[in-house]
Design an enzyme around this catalytic site. Structure first.
Site, PDB file in Angstrom:
ATOM      1  N   ASN A   8     -12.375   1.923   9.704  1.00 59.58           N
ATOM      2  CA  ASN A   8     -12.488   1.552   8.358  1.00 59.58           C
ATOM      3  C   ASN A   8     -13.851   0.805   8.135  1.00 59.58           C
ATOM      4  O   ASN A   8     -13.928  -0.281   8.385  1.00 59.58           O
ATOM      5  CB  ASN A   8     -11.420   0.759   7.593  1.00 59.58           C
ATOM      6  CG  ASN A   8     -11.526   0.698   6.152  1.00 59.58           C
ATOM      7  OD1 ASN A   8     -12.413   0.730   5.507  1.00 59.58           O
ATOM      8  ND2 ASN A   8     -10.429   0.178   5.718  1.00 59.58           N
ATOM      9  N   HIS A 154      -5.824   4.452  -2.867  1.00 58.76           N
ATOM     10  CA  HIS A 154      -4.969   4.139  -2.096  1.00 58.76           C
ATOM     11  C   HIS A 154      -4.081   5.244  -1.561  1.00 58.76           C
ATOM     12  O   HIS A 154      -2.830   4.932  -1.347  1.00 58.76           O
ATOM     13  CB  HIS A 154      -4.040   3.091  -2.846  1.00 58.76           C
ATOM     14  CG  HIS A 154      -4.610   1.767  -3.088  1.00 58.76           C
ATOM     15  ND1 HIS A 154      -4.368   0.911  -4.441  1.00 58.76           N
ATOM     16  CD2 HIS A 154      -5.637   0.892  -2.406  1.00 58.76           C
ATOM     17  CE1 HIS A 154      -5.280  -0.043  -4.217  1.00 58.76           C
ATOM     18  NE2 HIS A 154      -5.822  -0.059  -3.184  1.00 58.76           N
ATOM     19  N   HIS A 182       1.620  -0.155  -5.152  1.00 60.52           N
ATOM     20  CA  HIS A 182       0.746  -0.764  -4.024  1.00 60.52           C
ATOM     21  C   HIS A 182       0.190  -2.161  -4.581  1.00 60.52           C
ATOM     22  O   HIS A 182      -0.860  -1.846  -5.277  1.00 60.52           O
ATOM     23  CB  HIS A 182      -0.324   0.375  -3.551  1.00 60.52           C
ATOM     24  CG  HIS A 182      -1.170  -0.221  -2.647  1.00 60.52           C
ATOM     25  ND1 HIS A 182      -1.121   0.089  -1.305  1.00 60.52           N
ATOM     26  CD2 HIS A 182      -2.250  -1.151  -2.626  1.00 60.52           C
ATOM     27  CE1 HIS A 182      -2.149  -0.380  -0.482  1.00 60.52           C
ATOM     28  NE2 HIS A 182      -2.760  -1.444  -1.246  1.00 60.52           N
ATOM     29  N   GLY A 184      -1.832  -5.110  -3.768  1.00 66.55           N
ATOM     30  CA  GLY A 184      -2.608  -6.267  -3.016  1.00 66.55           C
ATOM     31  C   GLY A 184      -3.603  -6.711  -3.872  1.00 66.55           C
ATOM     32  O   GLY A 184      -3.327  -6.941  -5.065  1.00 66.55           O
ATOM     33  N   ARG A 215     -10.108  -7.676 -10.359  1.00 69.00           N
ATOM     34  CA  ARG A 215     -10.413  -6.369 -11.299  1.00 69.00           C
ATOM     35  C   ARG A 215      -9.485  -6.468 -12.451  1.00 69.00           C
ATOM     36  O   ARG A 215      -8.377  -6.928 -12.381  1.00 69.00           O
ATOM     37  CB  ARG A 215     -10.283  -5.075 -10.406  1.00 69.00           C
ATOM     38  CG  ARG A 215     -11.317  -4.849  -9.372  1.00 69.00           C
ATOM     39  CD  ARG A 215     -10.929  -3.569  -8.969  1.00 69.00           C
ATOM     40  NE  ARG A 215     -11.435  -3.292  -7.357  1.00 69.00           N
ATOM     41  CZ  ARG A 215     -10.810  -2.695  -6.305  1.00 69.00           C
ATOM     42  NH1 ARG A 215      -9.604  -2.138  -6.528  1.00 69.00           N
ATOM     43  NH2 ARG A 215     -11.358  -2.850  -5.172  1.00 69.00           N
ATOM     44  N   ARG A 258      -0.527 -15.913  -3.869  1.00 70.50           N
ATOM     45  CA  ARG A 258       0.041 -17.099  -3.448  1.00 70.50           C
ATOM     46  C   ARG A 258      -0.338 -18.611  -3.979  1.00 70.50           C
ATOM     47  O   ARG A 258       0.645 -19.336  -4.477  1.00 70.50           O
ATOM     48  CB  ARG A 258      -0.219 -17.336  -1.913  1.00 70.50           C
ATOM     49  CG  ARG A 258       0.498 -16.375  -0.871  1.00 70.50           C
ATOM     50  CD  ARG A 258      -0.254 -16.042   0.415  1.00 70.50           C
ATOM     51  NE  ARG A 258      -1.375 -15.670   0.492  1.00 70.50           N
ATOM     52  CZ  ARG A 258      -2.233 -15.543   1.395  1.00 70.50           C
ATOM     53  NH1 ARG A 258      -1.584 -15.627   2.765  1.00 70.50           N
ATOM     54  NH2 ARG A 258      -3.548 -15.135   1.405  1.00 70.50           N
ATOM     55  N   GLY A 306       3.199  -6.774  -2.874  1.00 68.98           N
ATOM     56  CA  GLY A 306       4.464  -5.977  -2.882  1.00 68.98           C
ATOM     57  C   GLY A 306       5.579  -6.515  -1.729  1.00 68.98           C
ATOM     58  O   GLY A 306       6.688  -6.452  -2.162  1.00 68.98           O
ATOM     59  N   GLU A 355      -1.478   2.152   6.556  1.00 64.36           N
ATOM     60  CA  GLU A 355      -2.433   3.328   5.956  1.00 64.36           C
ATOM     61  C   GLU A 355      -3.160   3.871   7.224  1.00 64.36           C
ATOM     62  O   GLU A 355      -3.465   5.072   7.181  1.00 64.36           O
ATOM     63  CB  GLU A 355      -3.361   2.412   5.104  1.00 64.36           C
ATOM     64  CG  GLU A 355      -2.984   2.126   3.734  1.00 64.36           C
ATOM     65  CD  GLU A 355      -3.666   1.272   3.061  1.00 64.36           C
ATOM     66  OE1 GLU A 355      -4.684   1.919   2.085  1.00 64.36           O
ATOM     67  OE2 GLU A 355      -3.783   0.138   2.863  1.00 64.36           O
TER      68      GLU A 355
END
Length: 373
Positions: A8, A154, A182, A184, A215, A258, A306, A355
């Site tokens: 990645n 995703h 999803h 995150g 975003r 968190r 999630g 993933e």
């Protein structure tokens, strides 16, 4: 067992995992590529360092995550010179992501010339969305000329998680209707009918849809015109606001869920509002995808938030009991795989995403298709 290296590659980092079948042999990352004090001056050096670390004996393929495949790539693809050139042509659709993938592809092809390189596209899983779900009501000539449509992202996560959810609830993947969430720092929702994506929340870019870490998610497009004409912001400034200074960060001052939850627990009004906006947006998408699918077997939470935030799971689905959707507080608190009460018409699940494993599997599937020709 078959060994696959998954890369990645970002603009300044490379994450890697080496698989032997379904097992992770080793994993790691090289950060701050090209930056002062970083581990490598460029992607060439970074991949040389990586290959010195790893035993690549018997490597069957290298699977590369590529964010955007446009309309051209609707499945994972063995990389040739022609494919590489086509991915480069798609850079305007993903200027922050595709260049890093291209750098990783070029270097890996040079350093491992005898190993097949496979591009695995985030967008490919969503190629099955029908036209009425992929197109916007704008001028068709303009949209066609510039590739303006919903692509979705995703994809490797939604593909893996929807298939794993079907296994958890004891249904064949080809018969299960699943809504995957999803969640995150980036977040997206997808409606999966019989193993195929039929709707997803992200669009031409990863900006729209759910509220994310930085975003905005969905907004009125006229906000952009207003900020430009009335507030005097440049297009670049507006893009920066919507992609890097909005979402949970814009609402509460923190992009980490968190931190938001800690501040909410302490009575912080901004964090409370941000949490409520975040959960309501998820609930709105769940409701719309119930309508799209008609019948839903399961709703599944995955990714960092999630998988680890019971309060988000509880509040995101609150009030949907009349639709057969409920969360059992005890199961939810224990992070069980199934968190809905026994006998619920819709099973609510928590399934960790894999993933990189999906990318490795997709690389092997692409090779098999190539050999089948």
């Amino acid at each position: 067992m078959t060994r696959v290296l998954v890369l990645n590659s970002g603009s300044s980092s490379v994450r890697y995992r080496l698989f032997d079948g379904d097992e992770v042999v080793t994993k790691g990352h090289i950060e701050r590529i090209g930056e002062e004090g970083g581990e490598a001056a460029g992607h060439d050096e970074a991949l040389r360092i990586l290959m010195d670390r790893l035993d690549l004996t018997g490597l069957a393929a290298v699977g590369h995550r590529v964010v955007h495949g446009g309309e051209r790539f609707t499945a994972s693809t063995v990389v040739t010179d022609e494919v590489l050139a086509a991915i480069e042509e798609l850079v305007p659709l993903a200027p922050l992501h595709n260049p890093g993938a291209l750098a990783g592809l070029r270097v890996a092809r040079k350093l491992l010339p005898d190993v097949p390189q496979v591009a695995v596209f985030d967008t490919a899983f969503h190629a099955t969305i029908p036209p009425e779900g992929a197109l916007w009501a704008i001028d068709r000539e303009l949209a066609g000329r510039w590739g303006l449509r919903r692509y979705g992202f995703h994809g490797t996560s939604h593909a893996y998680v929807s298939r794993e959810t079907a296994r958890v609830i004891g249904k064949p993947a080809g018969e299960a209707n699943v809504i995957t969430l999803h969640l995150g720092n980036g977040a997206s929702a997808t409606a999966v009918r019989g193993g195929k994506s039929v709707a997803t929340s992200m669009g031409m870019t990863p900006l729209p849809g759910l509220v994310m870490g930085t975003r905005s998610g969905d907004i009125d497009p006229s906000l952009i015109f207003h900020l430009h004409r009335v507030a005097g912001l440049s297009i670049e400034e507006i893009e920066d606001v919507l992609t890097r200074r909005s979402g949970m960060l814009g609402l509460s001052g923190a992009n980490d869920m968190r931190t938001v939850l800690e501040r909410r627990e302490a009575g912080d009004a901004d964090a409370t509002l941000a949490f409520d906006v975040y959960c309501r947006r998820i609930r709105e998408y769940v409701g719309s995808y119930l309508a799209v699918l008609g019948r839903v077997d399961a709703i599944t939470f995955t990714a960092g938030v999630g998988e680890n935030a019971p309060l988000v799971r509880e509040h995101a689905l609150a009030g949907l009991e009349s639709l057969g959707i409920a969360v059992d507080p005890d199961r939810n608190a224990r992070h069980e795989r199934i968190i809905s009460p026994d006998g619920s018409p819709v099973t609510v699940c928590v399934v960790p995403t894999e993933e990189e494993l999906e990318i490795a599997s997709e690389a092997l599937r692409a090779l098999a298709r190539e050999e089948g020709h």
